[in-house]
Motif scaffolding. Structure first.
Motif, mmCIF file in Angstrom:
data_model
loop_
_atom_site.group_PDB
_atom_site.id
_atom_site.type_symbol
_atom_site.label_atom_id
_atom_site.label_comp_id
_atom_site.label_asym_id
_atom_site.label_seq_id
_atom_site.Cartn_x
_atom_site.Cartn_y
_atom_site.Cartn_z
ATOM 1 N N UNK A 361 27.928 77.219 45.012
ATOM 2 C CA UNK A 361 28.792 75.870 44.501
ATOM 3 C C UNK A 361 29.876 75.766 45.488
ATOM 4 N N UNK A 362 30.778 74.942 45.350
ATOM 5 C CA UNK A 362 31.937 74.281 45.969
ATOM 6 C C UNK A 362 33.086 73.688 45.235
ATOM 7 N N UNK A 363 34.463 73.823 45.627
ATOM 8 C CA UNK A 363 35.282 73.078 44.874
ATOM 9 C C UNK A 363 36.107 72.725 46.349
ATOM 10 N N UNK A 364 36.220 71.220 46.227
ATOM 11 C CA UNK A 364 36.509 70.546 47.560
ATOM 12 C C UNK A 364 35.964 71.234 48.804
ATOM 13 N N UNK A 365 36.698 71.740 49.646
ATOM 14 C CA UNK A 365 35.909 72.191 50.898
ATOM 15 C C UNK A 365 36.069 73.861 50.736
ATOM 16 N N UNK A 366 36.089 74.327 49.953
ATOM 17 C CA UNK A 366 35.673 76.025 49.557
ATOM 18 C C UNK A 366 34.370 75.983 49.110
ATOM 19 N N UNK A 367 33.508 76.953 49.606
ATOM 20 C CA UNK A 367 32.221 77.120 49.240
ATOM 21 C C UNK A 367 32.232 78.564 48.645
ATOM 22 N N UNK A 368 31.435 78.882 47.498
ATOM 23 C CA UNK A 368 31.298 79.791 46.900
ATOM 24 C C UNK A 368 29.939 80.360 46.577
ATOM 25 N N UNK A 369 29.401 81.642 46.815
ATOM 26 C CA UNK A 369 28.190 82.037 46.656
ATOM 27 C C UNK A 369 27.958 83.384 46.095
ATOM 28 N N UNK A 370 26.939 83.708 45.605
ATOM 29 C CA UNK A 370 26.749 85.149 45.177
ATOM 30 C C UNK A 370 25.169 85.424 44.870
ATOM 31 N N UNK A 371 24.704 86.353 44.882
ATOM 32 C CA UNK A 371 23.435 86.907 44.687
ATOM 33 C C UNK A 371 23.416 88.518 44.464
ATOM 34 N N UNK A 372 22.477 88.841 43.490
ATOM 35 C CA UNK A 372 22.467 90.208 43.202
ATOM 36 C C UNK A 372 23.362 90.617 42.010
ATOM 37 N N UNK A 373 23.945 91.887 41.875
ATOM 38 C CA UNK A 373 24.844 92.407 40.995
ATOM 39 C C UNK A 373 26.212 92.143 41.429
ATOM 40 N N UNK A 374 27.498 92.086 40.465
ATOM 41 C CA UNK A 374 28.553 92.132 40.385
ATOM 42 C C UNK A 374 28.920 93.657 40.189
ATOM 43 N N UNK A 375 30.069 94.007 40.422
ATOM 44 C CA UNK A 375 30.630 95.628 40.203
ATOM 45 C C UNK A 375 30.404 96.012 38.847
ATOM 46 N N UNK A 376 30.937 95.172 38.006
ATOM 47 C CA UNK A 376 30.661 95.405 36.445
ATOM 48 C C UNK A 376 29.362 95.638 36.023
ATOM 49 N N UNK A 377 28.481 94.686 36.592
ATOM 50 C CA UNK A 377 27.302 94.882 36.296
ATOM 51 C C UNK A 377 26.425 95.854 36.809
#
Length: 484
Positions: A361-377
């Motif tokens: 995803x993005x907010x303005x010019x900041x790009x945000x991505x994830x795949x797999x597990x988070x630490x809590x998961x």
């Protein structure tokens, strides 16, 4: 068409139309009659594009429509618009339907039989039971109809302000900036906050979590928060919304949180996520999982029902990393599900093996991505793991336009198996997550990742790509953990 089988599809967007179209390519109308029931005004459209339409990047609603009902009909599909399925009779293999919409005649119900039933009912936005949540000016953005309603409201608000004190509502005469409140800081929330900022609104985002984007670990979410605040978006975390207040004419004016703070609002957008739309299936006794999505096998056939199929946002999918099913509402999966269903109904064979949880995803010019597990998961699954974070750049540091990028990587404690990656950065950051998604699908270790032969040139990356830098650091962390 007396000998033809009938395929009934409930839902005319990604999964439903992909299934119907692919089945039609495989089987002629005299072999398979295909009827699609859609309760809205559009087919085959991009829900993900709605924030960009609101922001002005997309000119018209029609630009988000891949194929209209008329185009589908020319391809041999019977598409019934503004038609809602109200009940399933699994034993007799039939669907009860009626015209949808406020002006529809409620007496116009009928039963339609099927040989193959496809449930592509999608997801419904979370709408909390709060005082004032039904006030005018409170909007969801899950469908094109909802997006159109929001856009019309914004345009009317802006036009009224332009007319001056006589045309605007109370408060605009003072010349104050229009106020928008976004409830929820997930993908939709952050994307809509950008859209509203670009339309000239003072935007406040309220979220219960520790940091925005709870699809990231908090230490990565804080980077998103800092960027949002740098763009002029007020971000309030740990905020429990308790009520919405409205004026005498019924239009929202404030959003109130548990500590008593009232945030002024000319418009409110609900960005609290979605849940599988499975009320129809539940009433018919079809199996659902822990997150409320329908359960299917690898061919997208509903478990225990040979003639019923389901896909898209109304189902649970197998998480290949976690080894369990969960609800993931993404258009990429929905289209693939439709192709699989269409192939199997059409006499071919296809499967959908599962997902690794990739999103960008993005907010303005900041790009945000994830795949797999988070630490809590990973912790919830009982997986011992190491986590590392690196800061690098999107290009060679000396090349013009090089921008900072943070990469967080999780690896299993002893094996070094890659468990997850999160990326937050500027241009060129987001799509790097695809490398990690492929590595997760292939079951690579972080040490194996360090040897990946990725493309390099100064305009595209440093000599060591940021993802590989993170893999090197994770490899070292795994070795130290094993020695420890």
């Amino acid at each position: 068409m007396a000998d033809a089988q009938r395929m009934v599809v409930i839902g005319g967007n990604a999964t439903g139309m992909a299934a119907a179209s692919h089945a039609r390519r495989l089987r002629a109308p005299d072999e398979l009659e295909i009827v699609v029931l859609e309760r809205g005004d559009f087919t085959s459209y991009s829900s993900c594009g709605i924030p960009y339409w609101v922001a002005g990047d997309v000119g018209r609603a029609e630009d988000l429509v891949v194929r209209t009902p008329q185009e589908h009909r020319r391809r041999g599909l019977e598409v019934r618009m503004r038609t809602e399925a109200t009940a399933l009779d699994v034993e007799r293999r039939r669907v009860r339907l009626r015209p949808s919409g406020a002006e529809a005649d409620p007496s116009g119900e009928e039963w339609l039989g099927y040989d193959h039933l496809v449930l592509a009912t999608g997801a419904r936005p979370v709408r909390p039971s709060l005082p004032g949540v039904d006030a005018a000016g409170v909007h969801g953005v899950q469908t094109l109809d909802e997006g159109r309603a929001l856009l019309h409201a914004l345009e009317a608000e802006e036009a009224a302000e332009a007319e001056g004190p006589e045309g605007g509502r109370a408060g605009h005469a003072s010349g104050r900036r229009r106020e928008a409140v976004v409830i929820g800081a997930g993908y939709i929330g952050v994307e809509m906050s950008e859209a509203l900022v670009r339309r000239g609104y003072a935007v406040t985002v309220l979220d219960q979590a520790e940091q925005p984007m709870n699809t990231l670990d908090p230490d990565m979410g804080v980077l998103v928060r800092e960027a949002m605040e740098g763009m002029g978006i007020t971000t309030v975390t740990g905020a429990d919304v308790t009520a919405l207040r409205a004026s005498a004419d019924g239009h929202v004016t404030e959003v109130v949180t548990g500590d008593g703070t009232a945030y002024p609002a000319d418009v409110v957008v609900l960005g609290l996520g979605v849940r599988p739309e499975t009320a129809l299936a539940r009433a018919a006794g079809l199996p659902v999982g822990d997150s409320g999505g329908l359960l299917t096998d690898l061919t997208q056939r509903v478990r225990g029902h040979r003639d019923i199929w389901a896909g898209g946002d109304c189902v649970e999918v197998l998480d290949l990393v976690a080894g369990r099913t969960r609800h993931v509402a993404l258009g990429t999966h929905a289209n693939k599900h439709g192709q699989v269903i269409g192939a199997n109904v059409g006499g071919d064979y296809a499967t959908f093996p599962g997902v690794v949880g990739t999103a960008v995803s993005k907010v303005c010019d900041l790009e945000i991505a994830r795949t797999g597990l988070l630490e809590r998961q990973a912790s919830d699954l009982g997986l011992r793991h190491v986590a590392v974070t690196v800061e690098s750049t999107s290009r060679a540091g000396y090349f013009p336009g090089a921008a900072p990028m943070h990469v967080k990587m999780l690896a299993e404690h002893r094996t070094g198996r890659l468990l997850g990656v999160q990326i937050v950065g500027r241009e060129g950051a987001g799509k790097r997550v695809d490398v990690a998604a492929v590595a997760l699908t292939a079951g690579l270790t972080v040490e194996q990742m360090t040897a990946l032969d990725l493309g390099y040139a100064p305009p595209f990356s440093p000599v060591w790509d940021p993802v590989l830098v993170a893999a090197r650091k994770a490899t070292t962390a795994v070795r130290r953990a094993v020695r420890g």
